[in-house]
Design a protein around this motif. Structure first.
Motif, mmCIF file in Angstrom:
data_model
loop_
_atom_site.group_PDB
_atom_site.id
_atom_site.type_symbol
_atom_site.label_atom_id
_atom_site.label_comp_id
_atom_site.label_asym_id
_atom_site.label_seq_id
_atom_site.Cartn_x
_atom_site.Cartn_y
_atom_site.Cartn_z
ATOM 1 N N GLY A 23 13.055 32.314 58.046
ATOM 2 C CA GLY A 23 12.506 32.011 56.876
ATOM 3 C C GLY A 23 12.985 32.912 55.854
ATOM 4 N N GLN A 113 -2.048 37.619 49.874
ATOM 5 C CA GLN A 113 -1.302 38.347 50.958
ATOM 6 C C GLN A 113 -2.041 39.538 51.462
ATOM 7 O OE1 GLN A 113 2.631 40.249 50.703
ATOM 8 N NE2 GLN A 113 3.282 38.213 51.364
ATOM 9 N N ASP A 152 7.355 30.463 49.052
ATOM 10 C CA ASP A 152 6.238 30.291 48.483
ATOM 11 C C ASP A 152 5.436 31.426 48.589
ATOM 12 O OD1 ASP A 152 4.723 27.775 47.435
ATOM 13 O OD2 ASP A 152 3.677 27.954 49.572
ATOM 14 N N ASP A 153 5.493 32.099 49.590
ATOM 15 C CA ASP A 153 4.101 33.233 49.943
ATOM 16 C C ASP A 153 4.149 34.220 48.811
ATOM 17 O OD1 ASP A 153 6.928 34.020 51.133
ATOM 18 O OD2 ASP A 153 5.997 35.716 51.930
ATOM 19 N N ARG A 190 8.833 27.308 52.454
ATOM 20 C CA ARG A 190 7.802 28.069 53.436
ATOM 21 C C ARG A 190 7.860 27.428 54.894
ATOM 22 N NH1 ARG A 190 2.964 30.404 51.600
ATOM 23 N NH2 ARG A 190 1.677 30.798 53.069
ATOM 24 N N MET A 192 7.662 27.614 58.814
ATOM 25 C CA MET A 192 6.455 28.018 59.574
ATOM 26 C C MET A 192 6.769 28.524 60.817
ATOM 27 S SD MET A 192 4.617 27.053 57.053
ATOM 28 C CE MET A 192 2.772 27.426 57.331
ATOM 29 N N ASN A 193 5.797 29.143 61.432
ATOM 30 C CA ASN A 193 5.829 29.808 62.833
ATOM 31 C C ASN A 193 6.136 28.754 64.073
ATOM 32 O OD1 ASN A 193 4.227 30.453 65.435
ATOM 33 N ND2 ASN A 193 3.214 31.921 64.235
ATOM 34 N N GLN A 199 0.857 28.373 60.464
ATOM 35 C CA GLN A 199 1.185 29.710 59.990
ATOM 36 C C GLN A 199 2.548 29.990 59.773
ATOM 37 O OE1 GLN A 199 -1.525 32.409 59.999
ATOM 38 N NE2 GLN A 199 -2.841 30.432 60.602
ATOM 39 N N LYS A 200 2.791 30.839 58.542
ATOM 40 C CA LYS A 200 4.039 31.293 58.305
ATOM 41 C C LYS A 200 4.827 32.046 59.019
ATOM 42 C CE LYS A 200 5.214 34.688 55.116
ATOM 43 N NZ LYS A 200 6.235 35.682 55.098
ATOM 44 N N SER A 202 6.937 34.901 60.317
ATOM 45 C CA SER A 202 7.224 36.027 59.794
ATOM 46 C C SER A 202 7.917 37.156 60.595
ATOM 47 C CB SER A 202 5.670 36.942 59.478
ATOM 48 O OG SER A 202 5.170 36.453 58.473
ATOM 49 N N ARG A 211 9.254 32.918 66.130
ATOM 50 C CA ARG A 211 10.350 33.025 65.176
ATOM 51 C C ARG A 211 11.525 33.189 65.592
ATOM 52 N NH1 ARG A 211 7.753 37.990 65.152
ATOM 53 N NH2 ARG A 211 9.064 39.386 66.518
ATOM 54 N N ASN A 250 7.663 20.920 59.623
ATOM 55 C CA ASN A 250 8.446 22.313 59.843
ATOM 56 C C ASN A 250 9.792 21.982 60.473
ATOM 57 O OD1 ASN A 250 8.801 25.186 59.214
ATOM 58 N ND2 ASN A 250 8.271 25.399 61.517
#
Ligand code: AQP
Length: 338
Positions: A23, A113, A152-153, A190, A192-193, A199-200, A202, A211, A250
């Motif tokens: 990401g 956040q 986007d976050d 964005r 995603m997981n 979920q994003k 990360s 990820r 995604n």
């Protein structure tokens, strides 16, 4: 008021809070490299943001070099962009303090956040995590940046930056700070997981399987994508058919971003295909695009002294822009300096 015009300038950054993930690459670094040459570009490893949650000191130093290596491996050229780590330019922290006195507690309370990261234990979160958006505003406005490419976050934080600039300009009857534009575009805003499409993705997510890390080897990338959560349906005939299918959406977005095509073009190519066809194709594409970057990252990381030299040179150039802007801010606020 003065008639202030602003040189088009890009600022953005990434925190060294763990290994770089896909990401960060698709939503940020790849786009940073794309903007190089279009206008002046200033890119930062935002180590002061990383310490808003606990970081092991040795891992922080290594992580800072890893993010810098990621930038360089993806094509960021330190002769075309300014590349440095935030803590080397103390003006970031100084301007952040002034902005702490401009931003309102009510604004900070609305930052999603902070709520996500602090979770149910907000009382135990660091004050730095709460004030993070004010430091981010300082990062951006210290360079009078007009454009900030982010995922986007981070949109809400760039909007807060505009609010801080606007209140500062209003309170001090000036037009010193620009109204920075967030640049959030493409199919990878964005990612995603891989285990939960709501979920994003990360760096600090709990499971490594959720990820793709930029230093993952080819087998690991293929394994993670093949095990990615999906649904039993084949790919639809149109992109609209991906609504309410977050995991499928995604994987299509990841394919599109890696191949530099639109999600519509991915669907045109794979409409009706099952996951047994699409996932191996995605894995091959991901490995072909990411392996050269991961090889180059490792080569850069084998020469930490060179990375440190690049970051130190970048910090010198960053200070040339930042110091006059900080000095003028002190003057506007009425803080005496010798
Ligand atoms: N999943 C994502 N999809 C698209 N863009 C993303 N970014 C992060 N995750 C995604 C973008 O990467 C840039 C750097 O982000 P950051 O490291 O400063 O902070 P973050 O957004 O909090 O990133 P992580 O990976 O989620 O870190 P941790 O887990 O430590 O909080 C930003 O432009 C961001 O939008």
């Amino acid at each position: 008021m003065t008639d202030n015009t602003f040189t088009p300038r890009v600022f953005s950054g990434i925190k060294p809070s763990g290994g770089l993930q896909l990401g960060n690459y698709l939503g940020a670094i790849k786009r940073f490299v794309g903007m190089q040459g279009e206008m002046e570009t200033v890119y930062c490893v935002v180590d002061l943001h990383a310490i808003t949650v606990w970081q092991d000191p040795a891992e922080l130093a290594n992580g800072t070099r890893e993010v810098a290596a990621g930038y360089l491996a993806a094509g960021l050229d330190p002769t075309k962009s300014i590349l440095f780590n935030q803590s080397r330019v103390s003006a970031h922290a100084e301007l952040a303090w002034i902005f702490n006195c401009v931003a309102r507690v009510g604004w900070m309370n609305r930052m999603t956040q902070f709520k996500d990261k602090a979770g149910s234990n907000a009382e135990k979160a660091s004050l730095g995590l709460y004030a993070y958006p004010s430091l981010m505003a300082a990062d951006i406005l210290l360079y009078h940046a007009t454009h900030v490419p982010v995922g986007d976050d981070q949109k809400q934080h760039v909007e807060l930056t505009r609010n801080i600039a606007s209140k500062f300009n209003h309170d001090f009857k000036t037009d010193f700070f620009p109204m920075t534009e967030p640049v959030i575009e493409g199919s990878a805003t964005r990612i995603m997981n891989l285990r939960d499409g709501t979920q994003k993705m990360s760096k600090s997510g709990e499971s490594d399987m959720e990820r793709i890390n930029m230093l993952d080897d080819a087998d690991t990338i293929a394994k993670k994508l093949k095990k990615a959560k999906t649904d039993p349906e084949p790919l639809p005939e149109t992109v609209d058919g991906l609504a309410n299918r977050p995991e499928a959406r995604n994987l299509v977005d990841i394919y599109a971003a890696l191949a530099d095509i639109t999600p519509e073009e991915v669907i045109a190519q794979y409409s009706g295909a099952g996951w047994g066809t699409f996932k191996p194709a995605l894995a091959d594409l991901a490995v072909s695009k990411l392996a050269p970057i991961s090889v180059a990252m490792k080569q850069h990381m084998d020469d930490p002294a060179e990375i440190d030299r690049i970051l130190a040179n970048g910090a010198e150039k960053a200070r040339e822009i930042a110091d006059p802007i900080l000095n003028k801010t002190y003057d506007i606020v009425g803080l005496l300096r010798s």
